[in-house]
Design a protein around this motif. Structure first.
Motif, PDB file in Angstrom:
ATOM      1  N   ASN A   1       0.806  -1.221   0.000  1.00 44.84           N
ATOM      2  CA  ASN A   1       0.000   0.000   0.000  1.00 44.84           C
ATOM      3  C   ASN A   1       0.841   1.274   0.000  1.00 44.84           C
ATOM      4  N   ARG A   2       2.140   1.106   0.110  1.00 41.65           N
ATOM      5  CA  ARG A   2       3.010   2.281   0.197  1.00 41.65           C
ATOM      6  C   ARG A   2       3.020   3.083  -1.110  1.00 41.65           C
ATOM      7  N   LEU A   3       3.340   4.376  -0.977  1.00 39.58           N
ATOM      8  CA  LEU A   3       3.387   5.298  -2.109  1.00 39.58           C
ATOM      9  C   LEU A   3       4.819   5.718  -2.390  1.00 39.58           C
ATOM     10  N   TRP A   4       5.175   5.791  -3.669  1.00 36.05           N
ATOM     11  CA  TRP A   4       6.440   6.402  -4.064  1.00 36.05           C
ATOM     12  C   TRP A   4       6.145   7.847  -4.454  1.00 36.05           C
ATOM     13  N   LEU A   5       6.757   8.774  -3.739  1.00 36.07           N
ATOM     14  CA  LEU A   5       6.537  10.198  -3.981  1.00 36.07           C
ATOM     15  C   LEU A   5       7.842  10.867  -4.385  1.00 36.07           C
ATOM     16  N   PRO A   6       7.776  11.892  -5.235  1.00 40.15           N
ATOM     17  CA  PRO A   6       9.003  12.600  -5.602  1.00 40.15           C
ATOM     18  C   PRO A   6       9.575  13.401  -4.438  1.00 40.15           C
ATOM     19  N   VAL A   7      10.865  13.615  -4.481  1.00 41.62           N
ATOM     20  CA  VAL A   7      11.546  14.491  -3.516  1.00 41.62           C
ATOM     21  C   VAL A   7      12.019  15.713  -4.300  1.00 41.62           C
ATOM     22  N   SER A   8      11.312  16.811  -4.152  1.00 41.23           N
ATOM     23  CA  SER A   8      11.589  17.995  -4.966  1.00 41.23           C
ATOM     24  C   SER A   8      12.607  18.926  -4.314  1.00 41.23           C
ATOM     25  N   VAL A   9      13.362  19.593  -5.159  1.00 39.15           N
ATOM     26  CA  VAL A   9      14.185  20.732  -4.761  1.00 39.15           C
ATOM     27  C   VAL A   9      13.962  21.817  -5.815  1.00 39.15           C
ATOM     28  N   TYR A  10      14.363  23.031  -5.489  1.00 35.57           N
ATOM     29  CA  TYR A  10      14.088  24.154  -6.379  1.00 35.57           C
ATOM     30  C   TYR A  10      15.325  25.043  -6.495  1.00 35.57           C
ATOM     31  N   LEU A  11      15.710  25.335  -7.710  1.00 28.57           N
ATOM     32  CA  LEU A  11      16.794  26.291  -7.959  1.00 28.57           C
ATOM     33  C   LEU A  11      16.163  27.584  -8.442  1.00 28.57           C
ATOM     34  N   ILE A  12      16.407  28.652  -7.700  1.00 26.55           N
ATOM     35  CA  ILE A  12      15.862  29.964  -8.047  1.00 26.55           C
ATOM     36  C   ILE A  12      16.997  30.831  -8.594  1.00 26.55           C
ATOM     37  N   GLU A  13      16.868  31.235  -9.841  1.00 23.64           N
ATOM     38  CA  GLU A  13      17.806  32.202 -10.425  1.00 23.64           C
ATOM     39  C   GLU A  13      17.177  33.586 -10.267  1.00 23.64           C
ATOM     40  N   HIS A  14      17.764  34.364  -9.383  1.00 25.08           N
ATOM     41  CA  HIS A  14      17.210  35.637  -8.933  1.00 25.08           C
ATOM     42  C   HIS A  14      18.206  36.745  -9.259  1.00 25.08           C
ATOM     43  N   PRO A  15      17.755  37.981  -9.464  1.00 24.70           N
ATOM     44  CA  PRO A  15      18.697  39.072  -9.732  1.00 24.70           C
ATOM     45  C   PRO A  15      19.813  39.206  -8.698  1.00 24.70           C
ATOM     46  N   GLN A  16      19.538  38.756  -7.463  1.00 30.75           N
ATOM     47  CA  GLN A  16      20.546  38.900  -6.411  1.00 30.75           C
ATOM     48  C   GLN A  16      21.275  37.601  -6.084  1.00 30.75           C
ATOM     49  N   GLY A  17      21.099  36.591  -6.918  1.00 29.58           N
ATOM     50  CA  GLY A  17      21.878  35.378  -6.698  1.00 29.58           C
ATOM     51  C   GLY A  17      21.156  34.106  -7.060  1.00 29.58           C
TER      52      GLY A  17
END
Length: 282
Positions: free
Chosen positions: A42-58
């Motif tokens: 019954n277990r679920l496989w779920l994604p493990v997300s990360v986010y890269l933000i390209e911002h004017p200050q870095g």
């Protein structure tokens, strides 16, 4: 200043959990949510997300996902994961795997970036599927974690958190400097409201969402484990792992309000199986 903020939504592997862990609701016990006594099929496989933000200050990375050493060959590896996490119990609660090329440093390299190019790494909280991989980006210029979460990790180190995940990593603890969010605790990263780290306690004391806003007031909300999917805020389903149910419900209600705001372009949970990797221009 560049015209657009760019957000890369990436998956750094997957986590396998009991369905009660993400969607157990307010009456779910921690033991039931752990899935230790549940049916494996019954277990679920779920994604493990990360986010890269390209911002004017870095360049800003939100969370780190799993460390490569817990899935060295890109598959589920019991022995490697137990060694990486330092906990048989945590392996039993959440098995993980990272396909080859999907660890955060590998994905950054594919984008032409070195981990030292990162100006900030933001750890939304210190659970293993968010912080276990921080050693892969330890040469980032600054790695931020809420002081409330550091104190929370100390109190719950026996079971939930293991300091070894960030051993030899220089973490910068921050205290809240602004008043946005459900408990009026937030941190304005650049002092201009464009990147706001907003405390959404309940699942963890120092858990924060990241609100990324452009000059027109349009925003993207990255709400980490404040809910586990879009249906969490649409149906007000709290997760089975909670340190404070009342705060968790209050945080989820705030996520719902933000997600329904006309200026919200996307509202993303960290483990939503319906989210696929993509790029957002803000």
């Amino acid at each position: 200043m560049m015209d657009k903020i760019k957000i890369h939504v990436m998956h750094t592997g997957y986590v396998c959990v009991s369905p009660d862990l993400p969607f157990g609701g307010e009456n779910c016990s921690a033991i039931k949510a752990s899935g230790i006594f549940g049916r494996k099929e019954n277990r679920l496989w779920l994604p493990v997300s990360v986010y890269l933000i390209e911002h004017p200050q870095g360049k800003i990375l939100v969370d780190c996902g799993w460390h490569r050493n817990m899935s060295p060959n890109g598959t589920l590896d019991k022995a490697a994961q137990i060694k990486s996490l330092g906990s048989l119990f945590l392996y039993l609660v959440n098995q993980g795997k990272i396909e080859k090329g999907a660890a955060i440093d590998e994905q950054l390299k594919r984008l032409g970036l070195k981990t030292s190019d990162l100006d900030y790494v933001l750890l939304t909280h210190l659970d293993c599927d968010h912080a276990n991989g921080v050693g892969l980006v330890k040469d980032a210029k600054k790695i931020l974690v809420a002081l409330d979460e550091v104190e929370c990790a100390k109190r719950h180190s026996a079971v939930r958190y293991k300091k070894k995940w960030w051993k030899d990593v220089s973490l910068t603890e921050f205290d809240w400097n602004d008043t946005e969010g459900p408990v009026r605790k937030s941190y304005d990263l650049f002092g201009d409201g464009s990147i706001e780290l907003i405390n959404i306690p309940g699942h963890a004391d120092g858990l924060f969402a990241v609100k990324v806003k452009n000059v027109d007031g349009k925003f993207v909300l990255l709400f980490s484990d404040g809910g586990y999917a879009e249906k969490s805020w649409k149906q007000m389903i709290t997760s089975g792992i909670s340190l404070d149910r009342d705060k968790q419900k209050k945080s989820l209600q705030w996520i719902r309000e933000q997600s329904m705001d006309a200026n919200c372009l996307e509202s993303l949970a960290n483990h939503d199986p319906s989210v696929i990797p993509h790029v957002i221009l803000l």
